[in-house]
Motif scaffolding. Structure first.
Motif, PDB file in Angstrom:
ATOM      1  N   GLN A  15      22.696   0.952  -3.435  1.00 49.80           N
ATOM      2  CA  GLN A  15      22.534   2.411  -3.436  1.00 49.80           C
ATOM      3  C   GLN A  15      21.206   2.804  -4.080  1.00 49.80           C
ATOM      4  OE1 GLN A  15      24.829   4.634  -2.042  1.00 49.80           O
ATOM      5  NE2 GLN A  15      25.722   2.724  -1.303  1.00 49.80           N
ATOM      6  N   ILE A  16      20.562   3.824  -3.539  1.00 54.99           N
ATOM      7  CA  ILE A  16      19.339   4.351  -4.146  1.00 54.99           C
ATOM      8  C   ILE A  16      19.740   5.122  -5.399  1.00 54.99           C
ATOM      9  CG2 ILE A  16      17.360   5.887  -3.851  1.00 54.99           C
ATOM     10  CD1 ILE A  16      17.205   3.488  -1.997  1.00 54.99           C
ATOM     11  N   ILE A  17      19.176   4.710  -6.533  1.00 56.54           N
ATOM     12  CA  ILE A  17      19.523   5.365  -7.801  1.00 56.54           C
ATOM     13  C   ILE A  17      18.317   6.025  -8.464  1.00 56.54           C
ATOM     14  CG2 ILE A  17      21.478   3.842  -8.248  1.00 56.54           C
ATOM     15  CD1 ILE A  17      19.570   2.465 -10.381  1.00 56.54           C
ATOM     16  N   GLY A  18      17.131   5.813  -7.895  1.00 54.46           N
ATOM     17  CA  GLY A  18      15.940   6.395  -8.494  1.00 54.46           C
ATOM     18  C   GLY A  18      14.712   6.088  -7.668  1.00 54.46           C
ATOM     19  N   ILE A  19      13.561   6.446  -8.232  1.00 53.13           N
ATOM     20  CA  ILE A  19      12.289   6.169  -7.578  1.00 53.13           C
ATOM     21  C   ILE A  19      11.245   5.928  -8.663  1.00 53.13           C
ATOM     22  CG2 ILE A  19      11.567   8.596  -7.387  1.00 53.13           C
ATOM     23  CD1 ILE A  19      10.650   7.622  -4.455  1.00 53.13           C
ATOM     24  N   ILE A  20      10.355   4.989  -8.401  1.00 57.80           N
ATOM     25  CA  ILE A  20       9.249   4.720  -9.308  1.00 57.80           C
ATOM     26  C   ILE A  20       7.962   4.995  -8.529  1.00 57.80           C
ATOM     27  CG2 ILE A  20       9.252   2.253  -8.777  1.00 57.80           C
ATOM     28  CD1 ILE A  20       8.321   1.753 -11.669  1.00 57.80           C
ATOM     29  N   THR A  21       6.997   5.611  -9.185  1.00 60.10           N
ATOM     30  CA  THR A  21       5.755   5.983  -8.521  1.00 60.10           C
ATOM     31  C   THR A  21       4.564   5.356  -9.229  1.00 60.10           C
ATOM     32  OG1 THR A  21       5.373   7.963  -9.862  1.00 60.10           O
ATOM     33  CG2 THR A  21       6.776   8.218  -7.905  1.00 60.10           C
ATOM     34  N   THR A  22       3.428   5.399  -8.570  1.00 60.34           N
ATOM     35  CA  THR A  22       2.207   4.888  -9.213  1.00 60.34           C
ATOM     36  C   THR A  22       1.896   5.684 -10.474  1.00 60.34           C
ATOM     37  OG1 THR A  22       0.924   6.232  -7.657  1.00 60.34           O
ATOM     38  CG2 THR A  22       1.136   3.893  -7.152  1.00 60.34           C
ATOM     39  N   THR A  23       2.222   6.954 -10.482  1.00 60.64           N
ATOM     40  CA  THR A  23       2.003   7.774 -11.680  1.00 60.64           C
ATOM     41  C   THR A  23       2.839   7.262 -12.843  1.00 60.64           C
ATOM     42  OG1 THR A  23       1.535   9.700 -10.309  1.00 60.64           O
ATOM     43  CG2 THR A  23       2.118  10.128 -12.608  1.00 60.64           C
ATOM     44  N   ASP A  24       4.082   6.876 -12.584  1.00 67.22           N
ATOM     45  CA  ASP A  24       4.946   6.313 -13.632  1.00 67.22           C
ATOM     46  C   ASP A  24       4.324   5.054 -14.218  1.00 67.22           C
ATOM     47  OD1 ASP A  24       6.943   8.258 -13.104  1.00 67.22           O
ATOM     48  OD2 ASP A  24       7.822   6.988 -11.547  1.00 67.22           O
ATOM     49  N   SER A  37       0.828  -1.224   0.000  1.00 65.34           N
ATOM     50  CA  SER A  37       0.000   0.000   0.000  1.00 65.34           C
ATOM     51  C   SER A  37       0.855   1.263   0.000  1.00 65.34           C
ATOM     52  CB  SER A  37      -0.950   0.013   1.194  1.00 65.34           C
ATOM     53  OG  SER A  37      -1.852  -1.054   1.111  1.00 65.34           O
ATOM     54  N   ILE A  38       1.795   1.313  -0.934  1.00 67.82           N
ATOM     55  CA  ILE A  38       2.661   2.482  -1.073  1.00 67.82           C
ATOM     56  C   ILE A  38       2.558   3.033  -2.491  1.00 67.82           C
ATOM     57  CG2 ILE A  38       4.268   1.828   0.746  1.00 67.82           C
ATOM     58  CD1 ILE A  38       6.171   0.756  -1.397  1.00 67.82           C
ATOM     59  N   HIS A  39       2.903   4.317  -2.650  1.00 67.33           N
ATOM     60  CA  HIS A  39       2.813   4.971  -3.953  1.00 67.33           C
ATOM     61  C   HIS A  39       4.167   5.400  -4.507  1.00 67.33           C
ATOM     62  CE1 HIS A  39      -1.544   5.117  -3.662  1.00 67.33           C
ATOM     63  NE2 HIS A  39      -1.378   5.419  -2.387  1.00 67.33           N
ATOM     64  N   LYS A  40       5.181   5.314  -3.671  1.00 71.51           N
ATOM     65  CA  LYS A  40       6.533   5.694  -4.088  1.00 71.51           C
ATOM     66  C   LYS A  40       7.479   4.586  -3.651  1.00 71.51           C
ATOM     67  CE  LYS A  40       5.394  10.574  -3.536  1.00 71.51           C
ATOM     68  NZ  LYS A  40       4.975  10.740  -4.895  1.00 71.51           N
ATOM     69  N   LEU A  41       8.264   4.099  -4.609  1.00 72.07           N
ATOM     70  CA  LEU A  41       9.129   2.951  -4.352  1.00 72.07           C
ATOM     71  C   LEU A  41      10.560   3.279  -4.784  1.00 72.07           C
ATOM     72  CD1 LEU A  41       9.248  -0.040  -3.465  1.00 72.07           C
ATOM     73  CD2 LEU A  41       8.610  -0.659  -5.806  1.00 72.07           C
ATOM     74  N   PRO A  42      11.459   3.482  -3.811  1.00 75.10           N
ATOM     75  CA  PRO A  42      12.860   3.746  -4.155  1.00 75.10           C
ATOM     76  C   PRO A  42      13.489   2.556  -4.883  1.00 75.10           C
ATOM     77  CG  PRO A  42      12.399   4.362  -1.890  1.00 75.10           C
ATOM     78  CD  PRO A  42      11.209   3.584  -2.384  1.00 75.10           C
ATOM     79  N   VAL A  43      14.367   2.873  -5.816  1.00 75.20           N
ATOM     80  CA  VAL A  43      15.022   1.869  -6.657  1.00 75.20           C
ATOM     81  C   VAL A  43      16.493   1.778  -6.262  1.00 75.20           C
ATOM     82  CG1 VAL A  43      15.574   1.205  -9.028  1.00 75.20           C
ATOM     83  CG2 VAL A  43      13.421   2.406  -8.534  1.00 75.20           C
ATOM     84  N   LYS A  44      16.942   0.534  -6.049  1.00 78.59           N
ATOM     85  CA  LYS A  44      18.324   0.295  -5.631  1.00 78.59           C
ATOM     86  C   LYS A  44      19.122  -0.420  -6.724  1.00 78.59           C
ATOM     87  CE  LYS A  44      18.625  -0.147  -0.638  1.00 78.59           C
ATOM     88  NZ  LYS A  44      18.913  -1.071   0.455  1.00 78.59           N
ATOM     89  N   LYS A  45      20.401  -0.117  -6.735  1.00 76.57           N
ATOM     90  CA  LYS A  45      21.353  -0.857  -7.563  1.00 76.57           C
ATOM     91  C   LYS A  45      22.640  -0.928  -6.750  1.00 76.57           C
ATOM     92  CE  LYS A  45      23.511  -1.128 -12.078  1.00 76.57           C
ATOM     93  NZ  LYS A  45      23.584  -0.544 -13.415  1.00 76.57           N
ATOM     94  N   ASN A  46      23.131  -2.138  -6.544  1.00 78.35           N
ATOM     95  CA  ASN A  46      24.339  -2.348  -5.737  1.00 78.35           C
ATOM     96  C   ASN A  46      24.227  -1.694  -4.361  1.00 78.35           C
ATOM     97  OD1 ASN A  46      25.527  -3.737  -7.931  1.00 78.35           O
ATOM     98  ND2 ASN A  46      26.250  -1.809  -8.790  1.00 78.35           N
TER      99      ASN A  46
END
Length: 160
Positions: free
Chosen positions: A125-134, A114-123
Motif C-alpha cells: 500500500q502507498i503510505i507516503g511520498i519522498i521528494t528530492t526536496t525532502d 530521473s524522477i523527483h517524487k517517489l511513492p513509498v509502499k508498505k505491505n
C-alpha cells in the motif's frame, strides 16, 4: 587539520543519509485518485491538499503518477482539454520504494530513474511520498555554517 575536519563533516552527512530511513522523512499527505478522474478535478484536488502529485489507481491499486511538471509538459504544452482522464497522461508503471529502505537508496533510485517524487509502499500500500526536496533538507543536516565550511574548504584546496 582542515582536511580532516572537512572529511569528518562529509562523512557525518553521508552516514546520516545512509542511516535514515524513508519512512522517517516521507510525507504522509498523499493524494490518490481513480484513473478516470479528469485533469480538472485532479488539479483542483492537488490545489486543495497542497500536493505536487497524484497517485493514480485502477480498482484501488496504484498504477501511475501525475506531477505538476506533467501538467506543464503533457497537458498545457500539448493543449489537452481539462476533461481528459488522468490515465491518458500519467507516468506508468509507478516506481515505488519500500518504507524500510534508506534515504541513500531512495536517492540512488530517483537519480537512476530521473524522477523527483517517489511513492513509498508498505505491505503493498502507498503510505507516503519522498521528494528530492525532502532529501536536500536532510542532506544539509547541521547548520548552514557547516555547509559553508565545506564549500570554503573545497575552494581553499582548489586554489592551492
Amino acid at each position: 587539520m582542515r582536511i580532516w575536519n572537512l572529511f569528518h563533516i562529509i562523512k557525518k552527512i553521508c552516514h546520516y543519509v545512509d542511516s535514515t530511513f524513508v519512512n522517517q522523512i516521507m510525507s504522509e499527505n498523499v493524494l490518490t485518485l481513480d484513473q478516470s478522474t479528469s485533469l480538472q478535478e485532479a488539479a483542483e484536488n492537488m490545489k486543495e491538499l497542497t500536493v505536487g502529485c497524484v497517485i493514480i489507481t485502477k480498482n484501488n491499486n496504484p498504477t501511475g503518477i501525475i506531477t505538476e511538471r506533467d501538467f506543464v509538459t503533457k497537458i498545457v504544452a500539448e493543449g489537452r482539454p481539462l476533461f481528459t482522464e488522468i490515465q491518458d497522461v500519467m507516468s506508468s508503471p509507478l516506481i515505488t520504494i519500500d518504507s524500510e529502505e534508506t534515504v541513500w537508496e531512495a536517492s540512488e533510485l530517483m537519480k537512476e530513474k530521473s524522477i523527483h517524487k517517489l511513492p513509498v509502499k508498505k505491505n503493498g500500500q502507498i503510505i507516503g511520498i519522498i521528494t528530492t526536496t525532502d532529501i536536500v533538507k536532510i542532506a544539509s543536516i547541521g547548520s548552514d555554517s557547516e555547509m559553508r565550511k565545506i564549500c570554503d574548504q573545497i575552494l581553499l584546496r582548489m586554489k592551492n
